[in-house]
Design a protein around this motif. Sequence first.
Motif, PDB file in Angstrom:
ATOM      1  N   LEU A   1       0.827  -1.198   0.000  1.00 16.93           N
ATOM      2  CA  LEU A   1       0.000   0.000   0.000  1.00 16.93           C
ATOM      3  C   LEU A   1       0.868   1.257   0.000  1.00 16.93           C
ATOM      4  O   LEU A   1       1.890   1.309   0.700  1.00 16.93           O
TER       5      LEU A   1
ATOM      6  N   ASP B   1      -2.086   5.755   1.723  1.00 16.25           N
ATOM      7  CA  ASP B   1      -3.200   4.843   1.988  1.00 16.25           C
ATOM      8  C   ASP B   1      -3.060   4.193   3.355  1.00 16.25           C
ATOM      9  O   ASP B   1      -4.060   3.965   4.054  1.00 16.25           O
TER      10      ASP B   1
ATOM     11  N   GLY C   1      -9.965  -6.110  -4.201  1.00 11.33           N
ATOM     12  CA  GLY C   1      -8.890  -6.083  -5.175  1.00 11.33           C
ATOM     13  C   GLY C   1      -7.554  -5.617  -4.646  1.00 11.33           C
ATOM     14  O   GLY C   1      -6.506  -6.095  -5.089  1.00 11.33           O
ATOM     15  N   ALA C   2      -7.544  -4.687  -3.694  1.00 12.09           N
ATOM     16  CA  ALA C   2      -6.269  -4.199  -3.167  1.00 12.09           C
ATOM     17  C   ALA C   2      -5.500  -5.331  -2.481  1.00 12.09           C
ATOM     18  O   ALA C   2      -4.270  -5.411  -2.600  1.00 12.09           O
TER      19      ALA C   2
ATOM     20  N   ASP D   1      -4.574  -8.094  -5.406  1.00 13.32           N
ATOM     21  CA  ASP D   1      -3.523  -7.670  -6.330  1.00 13.32           C
ATOM     22  C   ASP D   1      -2.181  -7.524  -5.629  1.00 13.32           C
ATOM     23  O   ASP D   1      -1.131  -7.784  -6.234  1.00 13.32           O
ATOM     24  N   ALA D   2      -2.207  -7.110  -4.372  1.00 15.06           N
ATOM     25  CA  ALA D   2      -0.952  -7.028  -3.628  1.00 15.06           C
ATOM     26  C   ALA D   2      -0.311  -8.406  -3.477  1.00 15.06           C
ATOM     27  O   ALA D   2       0.906  -8.556  -3.595  1.00 15.06           O
TER      28      ALA D   2
ATOM     29  N   ASP E   1       0.246  -1.368  -8.560  1.00 17.18           N
ATOM     30  CA  ASP E   1      -0.836  -0.393  -8.645  1.00 17.18           C
ATOM     31  C   ASP E   1      -0.518   0.742  -7.691  1.00 17.18           C
ATOM     32  O   ASP E   1      -0.576   0.576  -6.467  1.00 17.18           O
TER      33      ASP E   1
ATOM     34  N   THR F   1      -2.207   3.394  -7.217  1.00 15.61           N
ATOM     35  CA  THR F   1      -3.416   3.948  -6.595  1.00 15.61           C
ATOM     36  C   THR F   1      -4.489   2.860  -6.532  1.00 15.61           C
ATOM     37  O   THR F   1      -5.451   2.880  -7.307  1.00 15.61           O
ATOM     38  N   PRO F   2      -4.348   1.889  -5.646  1.00 14.65           N
ATOM     39  CA  PRO F   2      -5.307   0.788  -5.600  1.00 14.65           C
ATOM     40  C   PRO F   2      -6.686   1.242  -5.128  1.00 14.65           C
ATOM     41  O   PRO F   2      -6.818   2.224  -4.395  1.00 14.65           O
ATOM     42  N   ASP F   3      -7.720   0.510  -5.583  1.00 12.92           N
ATOM     43  CA  ASP F   3      -9.060   0.739  -5.059  1.00 12.92           C
ATOM     44  C   ASP F   3      -9.112   0.257  -3.612  1.00 12.92           C
ATOM     45  O   ASP F   3      -8.612  -0.829  -3.292  1.00 12.92           O
TER      46      ASP F   3
END
Length: 386
Positions: A21, A25, A46-47, A50-51, A57, A59-61
């Motif tokens: 992150l 964030d 998803g954050a 995907d991590a 990413d 700027t993750p959602d």
Amino acid sequence: MDHRAPALSPETAAQQVRQALPDADRDFLAGLVVDAAGAPLALVGGAVRDALLGVPDATPDLDIVLDTRHGADLGTVAQRYSARTGQPHLFYPEFQNASLSLPDGRHADLIRARHEHYPVAGQRPEAQPGSLQEDLQRRDFGVNALALTLCGPLALLDPCGGLADLQARQLRPLHSQSFYEDASRLVRAARLAGRLGLDAHPELLRQVPDALVMALHTPRLWAELGLLLHEPNPAQAAAMLRDWGAGQLLPPGTEELWRQLYAAGTDQASYAAALLHMAPEPQPWQERLALGTGPARLLERALSHDVFPTGSPEAILRRTLLPERPDYPALQGRDLLTAGWSPGPTLGQALSYLQGLRERGQVSSQAEEWAALHEWQARPESGNRN
């Protein structure tokens, strides 16, 4: 080549998610813990996925779940956030959800932990407050049923075997009736598989016929089909649907057009316009996907006889849909006659030669056509010179 992610313990996985992150964030989530006043809170979706997959990413959602069963009020938490940061929020009391504005322009979703059941397959589920574990168990796939706890010791919740699915890089539905209850999950699976390079678990393939049976009875399916247009490469998701036996969810020929448009470096509106072009009845697709009038107008311009600059969306779309029609004023017989050519078989041969070059994409301007024509004239087999 082995594309599987390395095996992770829950402890290592939790640290990996946190470290992935951005600093801003992590600060946002730490402040939200204070706003929640000790109520169970977790980062999901998803954050986390995907991590753990190592998908970069910046700027993750951010999707955060709050357990409200023990007195925590989601609206109050959102108000505290705004009072502390000066950032606005939107609260939806009917759904017990809030959208929190972040300083960088993004929005984080704060949602109530819940469990669900489907009184009618294909329609919206009924929800009741639940625990973080129950909220994860109601989700679509194992890879999406992972959460990073934010209160207390850092931990990764994995009640559904999501870490094992990530290790195998597989999409596995969490319930035997998952696609029957919500057919839109099949399209979501195709989006994720195409974008993240995930394989279909055998259970996913077993449920594909259920999704096809319920497709017309699932309004949310159209929203997921609309999200295909926002994928970096929609053709990848379309290929997944085809490989899984669900290619009929898209108009025939759409996948190939999307593949060509992606190679040409196009945009979302062009993908939508291509879909409308292939749809037997474009109007229902335009309405159900909430496309507005932009893609239809783009399609109309691309199919017109107007001239557009090379590289414009209209020119790219025209070249894809109508490869025989160039996106510049092609040489005509009258142009050659004006340049001194004589009527006859050689003129026809020259025009046929130019048409073949256009269809193969070997010329992209009138100047290139003249140059190709002069080269053709110099060949002995080109016949009579003019």
